[in-house]
Each structure stands twice: as C-alpha cells, then as structure tokens.
Design a protein around this motif. Structure first.
Motif, PDB file in Angstrom:
ATOM      1  N   ALA A  56       0.849  -1.202   0.000  1.00  0.00           N
ATOM      2  CA  ALA A  56       0.000   0.000   0.000  1.00  0.00           C
ATOM      3  C   ALA A  56       0.881   1.247   0.000  1.00  0.00           C
ATOM      4  N   TRP A  57       1.913   1.234   0.824  1.00  0.00           N
ATOM      5  CA  TRP A  57       2.792   2.394   0.929  1.00  0.00           C
ATOM      6  C   TRP A  57       3.446   2.702  -0.414  1.00  0.00           C
ATOM      7  N   ARG A  58       3.889   1.686  -1.114  1.00  0.00           N
ATOM      8  CA  ARG A  58       4.544   1.892  -2.402  1.00  0.00           C
ATOM      9  C   ARG A  58       3.555   2.285  -3.498  1.00  0.00           C
ATOM     10  N   LYS A  59       2.265   2.028  -3.272  1.00  0.00           N
ATOM     11  CA  LYS A  59       1.237   2.344  -4.270  1.00  0.00           C
ATOM     12  C   LYS A  59       0.455   3.602  -3.915  1.00  0.00           C
ATOM     13  N   ARG A  60       0.957   4.392  -2.992  1.00  0.00           N
ATOM     14  CA  ARG A  60       0.190   5.548  -2.546  1.00  0.00           C
ATOM     15  C   ARG A  60       0.097   6.657  -3.585  1.00  0.00           C
ATOM     16  N   ARG A  61       0.785   6.474  -4.682  1.00  0.00           N
ATOM     17  CA  ARG A  61       0.654   7.401  -5.805  1.00  0.00           C
ATOM     18  C   ARG A  61      -0.728   7.255  -6.449  1.00  0.00           C
ATOM     19  N   TYR A  62      -1.321   6.104  -6.276  1.00  0.00           N
ATOM     20  CA  TYR A  62      -2.636   5.801  -6.840  1.00  0.00           C
ATOM     21  C   TYR A  62      -3.587   5.482  -5.693  1.00  0.00           C
ATOM     22  N   GLU A  63      -4.458   6.401  -5.367  1.00  0.00           N
ATOM     23  CA  GLU A  63      -5.297   6.265  -4.178  1.00  0.00           C
ATOM     24  C   GLU A  63      -6.097   4.961  -4.154  1.00  0.00           C
ATOM     25  N   LYS A  64      -6.667   4.580  -5.280  1.00  0.00           N
ATOM     26  CA  LYS A  64      -7.466   3.345  -5.310  1.00  0.00           C
ATOM     27  C   LYS A  64      -6.599   2.112  -5.046  1.00  0.00           C
ATOM     28  N   SER A  65      -5.397   2.091  -5.564  1.00  0.00           N
ATOM     29  CA  SER A  65      -4.478   0.978  -5.301  1.00  0.00           C
ATOM     30  C   SER A  65      -4.059   0.951  -3.839  1.00  0.00           C
ATOM     31  N   PHE A  66      -3.803   2.132  -3.299  1.00  0.00           N
ATOM     32  CA  PHE A  66      -3.451   2.265  -1.887  1.00  0.00           C
ATOM     33  C   PHE A  66      -4.563   1.691  -1.011  1.00  0.00           C
ATOM     34  N   ILE A  67      -5.780   2.101  -1.273  1.00  0.00           N
ATOM     35  CA  ILE A  67      -6.931   1.627  -0.501  1.00  0.00           C
ATOM     36  C   ILE A  67      -7.118   0.124  -0.679  1.00  0.00           C
ATOM     37  N   SER A  68      -6.952  -0.360  -1.895  1.00  0.00           N
ATOM     38  CA  SER A  68      -7.116  -1.794  -2.162  1.00  0.00           C
ATOM     39  C   SER A  68      -6.136  -2.629  -1.329  1.00  0.00           C
ATOM     40  N   LYS A  69      -4.879  -2.212  -1.276  1.00  0.00           N
ATOM     41  CA  LYS A  69      -3.887  -2.960  -0.499  1.00  0.00           C
ATOM     42  C   LYS A  69      -4.161  -2.852   0.994  1.00  0.00           C
ATOM     43  N   LEU A  70      -4.645  -1.686   1.438  1.00  0.00           N
ATOM     44  CA  LEU A  70      -5.025  -1.569   2.846  1.00  0.00           C
ATOM     45  C   LEU A  70      -6.212  -2.472   3.163  1.00  0.00           C
ATOM     46  N   ASN A  71      -7.142  -2.597   2.230  1.00  0.00           N
ATOM     47  CA  ASN A  71      -8.269  -3.523   2.427  1.00  0.00           C
ATOM     48  C   ASN A  71      -7.764  -4.956   2.542  1.00  0.00           C
ATOM     49  N   ASP A  72      -6.746  -5.302   1.761  1.00  0.00           N
ATOM     50  CA  ASP A  72      -6.146  -6.632   1.874  1.00  0.00           C
ATOM     51  C   ASP A  72      -5.498  -6.812   3.251  1.00  0.00           C
ATOM     52  N   ALA A  73      -4.801  -5.786   3.719  1.00  0.00           N
ATOM     53  CA  ALA A  73      -4.175  -5.841   5.056  1.00  0.00           C
ATOM     54  C   ALA A  73      -5.235  -6.006   6.125  1.00  0.00           C
ATOM     55  N   ASP A  74      -6.342  -5.291   5.972  1.00  0.00           N
ATOM     56  CA  ASP A  74      -7.468  -5.376   6.897  1.00  0.00           C
ATOM     57  C   ASP A  74      -8.011  -6.809   6.942  1.00  0.00           C
ATOM     58  N   GLY A  75      -8.197  -7.398   5.793  1.00  0.00           N
ATOM     59  CA  GLY A  75      -8.696  -8.768   5.727  1.00  0.00           C
ATOM     60  C   GLY A  75      -7.745  -9.768   6.367  1.00  0.00           C
ATOM     61  N   GLU A  76      -6.455  -9.580   6.154  1.00  0.00           N
ATOM     62  CA  GLU A  76      -5.461 -10.491   6.735  1.00  0.00           C
ATOM     63  C   GLU A  76      -5.399 -10.345   8.252  1.00  0.00           C
ATOM     64  N   ALA A  77      -5.541  -9.121   8.752  1.00  0.00           N
ATOM     65  CA  ALA A  77      -5.548  -8.911  10.206  1.00  0.00           C
ATOM     66  C   ALA A  77      -6.771  -9.584  10.832  1.00  0.00           C
ATOM     67  N   ALA A  78      -7.918  -9.451  10.170  1.00  0.00           N
ATOM     68  CA  ALA A  78      -9.136 -10.116  10.665  1.00  0.00           C
ATOM     69  C   ALA A  78      -8.986 -11.627  10.587  1.00  0.00           C
ATOM     70  N   GLU A  79      -8.357 -12.126   9.530  1.00  0.00           N
ATOM     71  CA  GLU A  79      -8.123 -13.564   9.414  1.00  0.00           C
ATOM     72  C   GLU A  79      -7.216 -14.053  10.545  1.00  0.00           C
ATOM     73  N   THR A  80      -6.227 -13.253  10.892  1.00  0.00           N
ATOM     74  CA  THR A  80      -5.340 -13.623  11.997  1.00  0.00           C
ATOM     75  C   THR A  80      -6.145 -13.759  13.281  1.00  0.00           C
ATOM     76  N   GLN A  81      -7.095 -12.851  13.503  1.00  0.00           N
ATOM     77  CA  GLN A  81      -7.958 -12.971  14.684  1.00  0.00           C
ATOM     78  C   GLN A  81      -8.764 -14.266  14.642  1.00  0.00           C
ATOM     79  N   ASN A  82      -9.207 -14.651  13.461  1.00  0.00           N
ATOM     80  CA  ASN A  82      -9.925 -15.919  13.316  1.00  0.00           C
ATOM     81  C   ASN A  82      -9.050 -17.095  13.752  1.00  0.00           C
ATOM     82  N   TRP A  83      -7.796 -17.113  13.310  1.00  0.00           N
ATOM     83  CA  TRP A  83      -6.889 -18.205  13.686  1.00  0.00           C
ATOM     84  C   TRP A  83      -6.559 -18.152  15.175  1.00  0.00           C
TER      85      TRP A  83
END
Length: 133
Positions: A56-83
């Motif tokens: 996300a940090w490297r893609k912050r030149r493109y707001e939609k890409s930045f948000i997309s990668k943060l959404n992926d990070a969000d999903g992975e953090a929630a998945e970690t809580q599941n485990w």
C-alpha cells in the motif's frame, strides 16, 4: 503526524510486525499435527498484514491501489484474529495471550481503517506533464 518516509516508519507497520513475531514465537509450541494447517495459516496471515501495508505504501501514488492494499491488510488482520480464535479454542494458547494478541489486532485494524478513511492524507498524485503544443 510525524513525517513518514518509509513503510517501516508507520506505527501500524511496527505494531503489525511485532504482533506477527509474537505469533511466530507462540506458534512454535503448537502441536506438530497443526504444522500445515493452523500454524501455517496464522503465520501467513499475520505476516501478510505487513506485506500488504508495505505494498500500500509503495502504491500511494494511486489512491485506489493504496486503498485496495489496505483492504487486503485489513482482511489479513481479521483472518489472523480468526486463527487466534481457533488456537484458543483448541487450547494451544492461554486466555491472557489470546486476549492480548486479539486486542493488538483490533488496534492494528483500527489504524488500517483510519488510513483507508483518510487516504487523501496518505496519497499523492504525480504532477501532470503537459504536452507541448
């Protein structure tokens, strides 16, 4: 807000890295029959939070890409809580460790959501180069 030059300067990255390292350490004690299931899954998802924040940090030149990668990070953090739920339910971690790590991921999730909501503060666009006439 202090100036952030590299992804490693982000507090959310630092917190996620620390939590992932804690998970690595505790998962060493999981039973060997969990090696290719719970152990592998919780390590992958916890590490993926950092990988997606980095992307996300490297893609912050493109707001939609930045948000997309943060959404992926969000999903992975929630998945970690599941485990973590499974590790606790199976008796592989005690309640204190479970609650502590779960709260850490709640905080990480909150920071990711805040960055997503306030994406304009974190992103930039390249200057447009006008063509000669």
């Amino acid at each position: 807000m202090t100036f952030v030059k590299f992804h490693k300067d982000l507090i959310v990255y630092q917190k996620a890295f620390s939590a992932a390292m804690e998970i690595y350490a505790i998962s060493k004690k999981f039973p060997s029959e969990e090696r290719y299931s719970l152990t592998d899954q919780i390590r992958r998802s916890s590490r993926s939070v950092n990988a997606n924040i980095t992307e996300a940090w490297r893609k912050r030149r493109y707001e939609k890409s930045f948000i997309s990668k943060l959404n992926d990070a969000d999903g992975e953090a929630a998945e970690t809580q599941n485990w973590l739920d499974f590790a606790f339910a199976c008796g592989y971690i005690d309640k204190e460790i479970y609650v502590d790590l779960y709260k850490k991921y709640d905080e990480i999730l909150g920071m990711i959501v805040s960055m997503t909501i306030n994406s304009k503060k974190w992103t930039f666009t390249e200057p447009k180069i006008s063509k000669p006439q």
